[in-house]
Design a protein around this motif. Structure first.
Motif, PDB file in Angstrom:
ATOM      1  N   ALA A   1      44.485  49.234  34.915  1.00 39.06           N
ATOM      2  CA  ALA A   1      43.999  48.251  35.884  1.00 39.06           C
ATOM      3  C   ALA A   1      43.157  47.233  35.130  1.00 39.06           C
ATOM      4  O   ALA A   1      42.552  47.547  34.099  1.00 39.06           O
ATOM      5  N   LEU A   2      43.136  46.007  35.614  1.00 37.52           N
ATOM      6  CA  LEU A   2      42.358  44.931  35.004  1.00 37.52           C
ATOM      7  C   LEU A   2      41.387  44.362  36.019  1.00 37.52           C
ATOM      8  O   LEU A   2      41.783  44.036  37.145  1.00 37.52           O
ATOM      9  N   VAL A   3      40.133  44.244  35.629  1.00 39.23           N
ATOM     10  CA  VAL A   3      39.123  43.578  36.447  1.00 39.23           C
ATOM     11  C   VAL A   3      38.864  42.212  35.841  1.00 39.23           C
ATOM     12  O   VAL A   3      38.507  42.104  34.656  1.00 39.23           O
TER      13      VAL A   3
ATOM     14  N   VAL B   1      34.712  48.851  42.066  1.00 41.98           N
ATOM     15  CA  VAL B   1      34.893  50.209  41.549  1.00 41.98           C
ATOM     16  C   VAL B   1      35.802  51.013  42.481  1.00 41.98           C
ATOM     17  O   VAL B   1      36.708  51.734  42.022  1.00 41.98           O
ATOM     18  N   ALA B   2      35.614  50.888  43.776  1.00 36.06           N
ATOM     19  CA  ALA B   2      36.451  51.618  44.729  1.00 36.06           C
ATOM     20  C   ALA B   2      37.902  51.147  44.666  1.00 36.06           C
ATOM     21  O   ALA B   2      38.836  51.956  44.732  1.00 36.06           O
ATOM     22  N   ALA B   3      38.104  49.824  44.517  1.00 34.35           N
ATOM     23  CA  ALA B   3      39.466  49.291  44.439  1.00 34.35           C
ATOM     24  C   ALA B   3      40.174  49.782  43.180  1.00 34.35           C
ATOM     25  O   ALA B   3      41.369  50.119  43.213  1.00 34.35           O
ATOM     26  N   VAL B   4      39.448  49.831  42.064  1.00 35.77           N
ATOM     27  CA  VAL B   4      40.044  50.324  40.825  1.00 35.77           C
ATOM     28  C   VAL B   4      40.365  51.814  40.947  1.00 35.77           C
ATOM     29  O   VAL B   4      41.455  52.263  40.566  1.00 35.77           O
ATOM     30  N   ALA B   5      39.431  52.582  41.484  1.00 38.62           N
ATOM     31  CA  ALA B   5      39.639  54.026  41.617  1.00 38.62           C
ATOM     32  C   ALA B   5      40.851  54.331  42.495  1.00 38.62           C
ATOM     33  O   ALA B   5      41.595  55.291  42.237  1.00 38.62           O
TER      34      ALA B   5
ATOM     35  N   THR C   1      43.358  43.853  27.474  1.00 40.92           N
ATOM     36  CA  THR C   1      44.354  44.602  28.229  1.00 40.92           C
ATOM     37  C   THR C   1      45.166  45.507  27.307  1.00 40.92           C
ATOM     38  O   THR C   1      45.437  46.671  27.639  1.00 40.92           O
ATOM     39  N   ALA C   2      45.537  44.981  26.146  1.00 43.59           N
ATOM     40  CA  ALA C   2      46.286  45.793  25.179  1.00 43.59           C
ATOM     41  C   ALA C   2      45.446  46.968  24.697  1.00 43.59           C
ATOM     42  O   ALA C   2      45.962  48.077  24.500  1.00 43.59           O
ATOM     43  N   GLU C   3      44.153  46.744  24.499  1.00 45.24           N
ATOM     44  CA  GLU C   3      43.272  47.843  24.069  1.00 45.24           C
ATOM     45  C   GLU C   3      43.271  48.970  25.101  1.00 45.24           C
ATOM     46  O   GLU C   3      43.408  50.149  24.749  1.00 45.24           O
TER      47      GLU C   3
ATOM     48  N   ALA D   1      43.535  53.940  32.319  1.00 43.91           N
ATOM     49  CA  ALA D   1      42.564  53.175  31.541  1.00 43.91           C
ATOM     50  C   ALA D   1      42.282  51.882  32.293  1.00 43.91           C
ATOM     51  O   ALA D   1      43.094  51.432  33.114  1.00 43.91           O
ATOM     52  N   VAL D   2      41.127  51.271  32.008  1.00 43.50           N
ATOM     53  CA  VAL D   2      40.702  50.061  32.714  1.00 43.50           C
ATOM     54  C   VAL D   2      40.285  49.009  31.691  1.00 43.50           C
ATOM     55  O   VAL D   2      39.588  49.314  30.713  1.00 43.50           O
ATOM     56  N   ALA D   3      40.702  47.768  31.934  1.00 43.79           N
ATOM     57  CA  ALA D   3      40.270  46.628  31.125  1.00 43.79           C
ATOM     58  C   ALA D   3      39.395  45.722  31.987  1.00 43.79           C
ATOM     59  O   ALA D   3      39.645  45.566  33.187  1.00 43.79           O
ATOM     60  N   ILE D   4      38.376  45.125  31.371  1.00 43.85           N
ATOM     61  CA  ILE D   4      37.505  44.171  32.064  1.00 43.85           C
ATOM     62  C   ILE D   4      37.452  42.899  31.230  1.00 43.85           C
ATOM     63  O   ILE D   4      37.125  42.944  30.038  1.00 43.85           O
TER      64      ILE D   4
END
Length: 636
Positions: A74-76, A137-141, A198-200, A147-150
């Motif tokens: 997911a990307l924030v 945080v709730a939307a990502v969860a 995002t790649a990381e 994994a998550v990218a910001i």
């Protein structure tokens, strides 16, 4: 001793570098189903010795990007900028093909969460509230990511919002890696920073699991240290490598450039065009003034990565690349490869398809494997084999021109250093195609990437954006920009030798030229930049204002000594064999590549067969054995 292990598409190479500089080489067949099997098969084949360190070049990150086998992420992003990865830079995938599309991003569009916050150049424009942070945080969860990218706007200058989001996500999703752009790449250019972050995230779960497994196997074998090669030509310990997964995207090829630089240095050649021709692909690179040319941005598998990396141009022209005829009757080589299993027909492991290796090395296998291509071309098998070699040569020559001529570097003033199992076969043909008159065939050419790994220095880097006009800065301000970066690399690598780099450009340009900073005086930086710009692009406006865009500090230490020494025993009398070179039958000497005394001269045509590679000295060329064991081949 130190071991360097390079996992290739066909073979896994091991080089043992003893503390007195002596070199030993081993080679085993790769295991495409699990590269770690081939890695430790090579180590176990070498035997239980007093191994102080294992340096590994891995393709795990490269393959994950090429095959799209990474994590579900997911990307924030800052609200309103959720489509950045799809908008890209609005350049075409192919300038002359309007129907061709860019590869898609690494995640689905509905896995991008917009956060209502915004930083500007001078600080907060829209504050990140606690309520908004809990919503994000709730939307990502709810997406259940691995994994998550910001990547938020201006986080490279003002990382506060990213840091709060990262802390909240790590607390809410324990065990899920979170990659923040201000930690991964604190540089401007939103698209490249977002793509890299995002790649990381995409790579980190798979890379960290691979590194953890490798580290456990290393410790089980009693090896004290494991280090992983990065794309920039340095090495990292396992924990740091797992936390910088995207920095491993060119891990294996970078080791080859390190080895090529050392081999060139041993014969006094500091300006080199290098070509690593393995089983699946060929990698072209450039060494200038004894240093590998690096770039701050590249693309792997269609994914832009704005991380420091050794300049490498990869083409699908390896020894195992399969030849075929397209619908229009044109002869092609690659991108498909026979790989390690079954391999080229001449390996005798059941392969039947015509490969570059078959066309070069084995008359009987070539006649059988090339028959289908010859029939499609309506030519005899010998002409088809010569055509396969010519096509592969042309593909690699184009790659060498892209890393030299396209960057304003004249290859005719340089030496060509071909290596890999198949590279020395093509040295003379490639040199002729580029107008070059000197070739250096290094010792152990088929395992030079592994040698580069074993001899690689420990290396860490820190980067930061400055983006100020040089006229508005003084030495104190420039030193202040370098200071936190220097403190960071000293903490990560105590005792390392520091090198400072400023990425500069003329105001209004869209690209930068990196220059070494020995003095922080703006006038001296301007002088060095104009000289570098002129060398690269052929001009430098003496009146145009200059700006420093980014600062970089590199720390290195721990590079071991090498002892390139040739055998001193007289060579046995050569055999003779009839071979075909560029369609002409000639009688050639046949010698061992591994047992040639210094000063020995070998006129072409000659075939030099070694334990890890074969070299061809074509008619009109003269090879002389250097004291290092390298062959210096010159046009007569």
């Amino acid at each position: 001793m130190r071991l360097g292990v390079d996992v290739g598409g066909t073979f896994t190479d091991l080089v043992a570098l003893h503390d007195d500089g002596r070199i030993e080489v081993r080679k085993v067949v790769s295991t495409p189903e699990d590269p770690a099997i081939g890695l430790f098969r090579a180590v176990d084949d070498y035997g239980q010795r007093a191994i102080a360190a294992l340096v590994h070049g891995t393709t795990i990150a490269t393959n994950a990007l090429l095959e799209r086998r990474g994590a579900r992420i997911a990307l924030v992003a800052t609200a309103g900028f959720e489509d950045l990865l799809w908008l890209r830079r609005q350049d075409r995938a192919d300038l002359y093909d309007l129907s061709r599309d860019h590869p898609p991003p690494l995640l689905a569009r509905d896995h991008v969460i917009g956060a209502r916050e915004r930083m500007g150049p001078d600080g907060v424009l829209v504050a990140l509230t606690d309520v908004e942070m809990r919503r994000v945080v709730a939307a990502v969860a709810a997406l259940g990511p691995e994994a998550v990218a910001i990547a938020c706007l201006f986080a490279f200058r003002h990382p506060e919002h990213e840091r709060r989001l990262a802390a909240a996500l790590r607390a809410a999703l324990p065990g899920v890696p979170v990659a923040a752009s201000s930690e991964i790449l604190p540089l401007f250019r939103e698209y490249e920073r977002t793509s890299t972050t995002t790649a990381e995230a995409y790579l980190r779960p798979q890379v960290s699991a691979y590194v953890a497994r490798a580290e456990a196997e290393v410790r089980r074998r009693g090896i004290e240290v494991l280090r992983i090669m990065t794309s920039s030509g340095g090495t990292l310990p396992p924990a740091a490598a797992a936390a910088h997964a995207a920095a491993l995207a060119l891990s294996g090829p970078a080791g080859g450039v390190v080895g090529a630089r050392l081999a060139g240095e041993a014969v006094g050649c500091t300006d080199l065009l290098t070509l690593d021709m393995g089983g699946t692909s060929a990698d072209a690179s450039l060494v200038l003034g004894g240093a590998a040319l690096s770039e701050g941005a590249g693309v792997v598998g269609g994914v832009p990565l704005a991380l420091p990396a050794v300049l490498i141009e990869t083409v699908s022209a390896g020894g195992g690349s399969v030849a075929w005829v397209d619908a229009g009757g044109a002869l092609k080589v690659g991108p498909r490869s026979a790989g390690a299993v079954p391999g080229p027909a001449c390996y005798g492991r059941g392969g039947t398809e015509p490969t570059v290796t078959d066309a070069w090395l084995d008359r009987e296998a070539a006649l059988g494997a090339v028959a289908t291509v010859a029939a499609a071309l309506r030519r005899d098998a010998g002409a088809a084999a010569s055509g396969i070699v010519a096509v592969a040569t042309a593909v690699m020559a184009r790659a060498l021109k892209r890393v030299s001529v396209a960057r304003g570097v004249d290859p005719r003033r340089m030496a060509l250093l071909p290596f890999g199992g198949a590279g020395p076969l093509f040295g003379c043909a490639l040199a002729d195609a580029l107008g070059m008159r000197t070739i250096v065939v290094p010792p152990h050419p088929g395992a030079l990437s592994a040698l580069g790994l074993a001899a690689a220095a420990e290396r860490v880097e820190a980067v930061g954006s400055l983006h100020r006009r040089l006229a508005d800065l003084d030495a104190v301000a420039i030193e202040a920009g370098f200071a936190p970066l220097a403190d960071r690399v000293r903490a990560e690598l105590p005792g390392g030798v520091l090198r400072r780099v400023a990425e500069c450009r003329f105001v209004g340009q869209g690209y930068e030229v990196p220059v070494s900073v020995l003095s922080a005086e703006p006038a001296l930086i301007a002088e060095v930049f104009r000289a570098a710009h002129h060398a690269r692009f052929g001009f430098a406006d003496i009146d145009a204002p200059i700006e420093i865009v980014n600062l970089r500090v590199v720390a290195e230490c721990g590079a071991p000594a090498l002892d390139f020494r040739s055998a001193a025993t007289p060579p046995p009398p050569p055999a003779r064999r009839e071979i075909v070179v560029r369609g002409e039958a000639v009688s050639a000497e046949v010698r061992s590549l591994d047992a040639l005394p210094p000063g020995h001269a070998i006129p072409g045509p000659a075939v030099l067969a070694g334990g890890d590679a074969t070299a061809l000295i074509e008619p009109g060329w003269l090879a002389t054995v250097h004291a290092s064991g390298a062959l210096v081949v010159e046009r007569r």
